[in-house]
Design a protein around this motif. Structure first.
Motif, PDB file in Angstrom:
ATOM      1  N   UNK A 106      -5.260  37.272  10.780  1.00 18.90           N
ATOM      2  CA  UNK A 106      -5.559  38.633  11.241  1.00 18.90           C
ATOM      3  C   UNK A 106      -6.149  39.595  10.219  1.00 18.90           C
ATOM      4  N   UNK A 107      -6.315  39.178   8.956  1.00 22.08           N
ATOM      5  CA  UNK A 107      -6.780  40.154   7.964  1.00 22.08           C
ATOM      6  C   UNK A 107      -7.978  39.613   7.180  1.00 22.08           C
ATOM      7  N   UNK A 108      -8.772  40.512   6.558  1.00 21.51           N
ATOM      8  CA  UNK A 108      -9.945  40.083   5.784  1.00 21.51           C
ATOM      9  C   UNK A 108      -9.537  39.270   4.553  1.00 21.51           C
ATOM     10  N   UNK A 109     -10.262  38.188   4.308  1.00 19.72           N
ATOM     11  CA  UNK A 109      -9.804  37.258   3.271  1.00 19.72           C
ATOM     12  C   UNK A 109      -9.718  37.834   1.851  1.00 19.72           C
ATOM     13  N   UNK A 110     -10.611  38.743   1.407  1.00 21.26           N
ATOM     14  CA  UNK A 110     -10.464  39.224   0.016  1.00 21.26           C
ATOM     15  C   UNK A 110      -9.139  39.950  -0.243  1.00 21.26           C
ATOM     16  N   UNK A 111      -8.515  40.449   0.836  1.00 23.75           N
ATOM     17  CA  UNK A 111      -7.274  41.217   0.634  1.00 23.75           C
ATOM     18  C   UNK A 111      -6.017  40.354   0.707  1.00 23.75           C
ATOM     19  N   UNK A 112      -6.196  39.096   1.031  1.00 26.99           N
ATOM     20  CA  UNK A 112      -5.026  38.252   1.322  1.00 26.99           C
ATOM     21  C   UNK A 112      -3.950  38.245   0.240  1.00 26.99           C
ATOM     22  N   UNK A 113      -4.392  38.028  -0.997  1.00 22.27           N
ATOM     23  CA  UNK A 113      -3.372  37.856  -2.047  1.00 22.27           C
ATOM     24  C   UNK A 113      -2.516  39.123  -2.171  1.00 22.27           C
ATOM     25  N   UNK A 114      -3.193  40.262  -2.140  1.00 17.84           N
ATOM     26  CA  UNK A 114      -2.455  41.531  -2.207  1.00 17.84           C
ATOM     27  C   UNK A 114      -1.558  41.689  -0.994  1.00 17.84           C
ATOM     28  N   UNK A 115      -2.039  41.265   0.150  1.00 19.90           N
ATOM     29  CA  UNK A 115      -1.211  41.391   1.362  1.00 19.90           C
ATOM     30  C   UNK A 115      -0.006  40.451   1.299  1.00 19.90           C
ATOM     31  N   UNK A 116      -0.214  39.252   0.761  1.00 22.69           N
ATOM     32  CA  UNK A 116       0.938  38.348   0.562  1.00 22.69           C
ATOM     33  C   UNK A 116       1.958  39.040  -0.334  1.00 22.69           C
TER      34      UNK A 116
END
Ligand code: ATP
Ligand code: MG
Length: 402
Positions: free
Chosen positions: A267-277
């Protein structure tokens, strides 16, 4: 006369009215660290030192040879444990004898018989100011006696061996090796923290640094089983087990993270994934912290080490936490972290290959400077509270003992 360990603390001596609290904590931690080796009641609080009575057999008392015979063996048994008790600055293992120069000389001679040396010096600490000789006078008198007995030379700078004498209120102590403790503050006297423990190098070292300042650490490990193997769990548990040597008993929360990651990936844009994790990990860890009565979170992050560890991204991680996130390694280079991991015994475990829940589903170009609005926008489709609640209710708590 009896074999004894003498333990000296440093910083905790500066705690004013709280000194009793710190000293008792240190004594209790020494008891825990030596459990199975010496009886708890043998560890005693004195005026300016903690003593451990090491004789099992009171009939030894008259025989200086028998008493000193055991000292080196006791030193070997105890020193690896005592060197891990935070709050200890230095310790020595030697002999307690009566408050008389004759008795001190007898013990010193018996101890030195078991040491190869040509040069020596005597170093006295006189806690008991009522004793009839000053420290320099004791040094001179005992020194002259030993010089004659061993036909050896006094050398004040870098002697082969030093005879340490401590003059207490009712007894004296003699030992020949000053061993370094780890310093810091007794574990538990600073309260509790929750550390995010991966299977890597950094977070175990960060946890160690917090224990060193007296914090009890509760571990939280996130894993992505069944997407990846359970290796990281075993590895994190093994790391927590090594770290338990410094706090005697630990709790580790093993938290399933696959469902959360799956949501983020879908559901989220891939460049933000690590921060979202990372923001999700922090939210879940904070829920653990509240449950555990902890005061803050701890991570192994170090400025600039990877994309999620820029000043901006760290700030964006902090945004979701009510509790402070402590980052003891923020200014450490990787080399310094590795050096510490070797010293504390976590290196070998961290060095083993493992699949990490975050390398799994890593974006190709992670954002290094996320902004708040885009993160909030990205998190809109996530049911954050539900993910936290589910992760927590599906987590397992294990108790590790020393
Ligand atoms: P480490 O060596 O501690 O794994 P790292 O250099 O690999 O750190 P990241 O992977 O970005 O850096 O992780 C940063 C921090 O986030 C870690 O130090 C740790 O505190 C936490 N963390 C990362 N992965 C996990 C995990 N699977 N479980 C718990 N905490 C984690
Ligand atoms: Mg890592």
């Amino acid at each position: 006369m009896k074999p004894v360990a003498l333990i000296h603390y440093g910083e905790i001596g500066l705690k004013g009215k709280n000194i009793e609290f710190f000293k008792h904590r240190l004594r209790d931690n020494i008891r825990r660290s030596l459990s199975g080796v010496v009886k708890g009641e043998a560890v005693k609080l004195g005026h300016s030192r903690i003593t451990i009575e090491l004789s099992k057999n009171s009939s030894l008392e008259a025989d200086v040879e028998k008493v000193t015979e055991n000292v080196h063996q006791l030193e070997a048994t105890l020193s690896s444990r005592l060197s891990k008790v935070f709050g200890i600055v230095y310790f020595g293992i030697g002999v307690e004898c009566s408050l008389s120069v004759r008795s001190i000389e007898e013990v010193a001679a018996a101890l030195l018989k078991r040491v190869k040396f040509q040069t020596f010096k005597v170093e006295t600490k006189r806690g008991n100011k009522a004793f009839h000789l000053t420290s320099p006078e004791i040094n001179a008198e005992v020194g002259a006696f030993l010089q004659k007995n061993f036909s050896s030379e006094v050398k004040l700078k870098d002697p082969d061996v030093t005879v340490y004498i401590e003059i207490g209120d009712r007894e004296s102590y003699v030992y020949t090796r000053k061993l370094a403790g780890p310093g810091g503050l007794p574990v538990g006297c600073s309260g509790k923290v929750v550390a995010l423990l991966s299977a890597g190098f950094d977070s175990p070292v960060a946890s160690y640094q917090m224990m060193k300042r007296g914090a009890e650490v509760v571990f939280v490990h996130f894993h992505s089983y069944p997407f990846i193997s359970k290796d990281s769990i075993d590895q994190a548990r093994a790391l927590a087990k090594v770290l338990t040597q410094f706090q005697y008993r630990s709790r580790i929360y093993v938290v399933p993270f696959a469902a959360t990651q799956q949501e983020i990936v879908a559901k989220t844009p891939s460049p933000l994934r690590v921060i979202l994790y990372r923001r999700m990990m922090v939210r879940i860890a904070e829920a653990v912290a509240k449950k555990e009565g902890a005061e803050s979170l701890v991570t192994g992050e170090s400025l600039g080490q990877v994309a999620s560890q820029t000043l901006r991204n760290l700030r964006m991680i902090d945004e979701v936490a009510e509790f402070p996130i402590l980052r003891p390694l923020i200014s450490f280079d990787k080399n310094e972290i590795i050096r510490t991991s070797r010293a504390i015994g976590t290196f070998e475990i961290s060095a083993a290959p493992y699949a990490d829940c975050c390398s799994f589903m890593m974006p190709r170009s992670p954002s290094t400077w996320a902004n708040k609005e885009e993160l909030l926008e990205a998190e809109k489709p996530l049911d954050i509270q539900k993910l936290i609640d589910e992760a927590l209710s599906n987590s397992q708590v294990e108790v590790l003992t020393y």
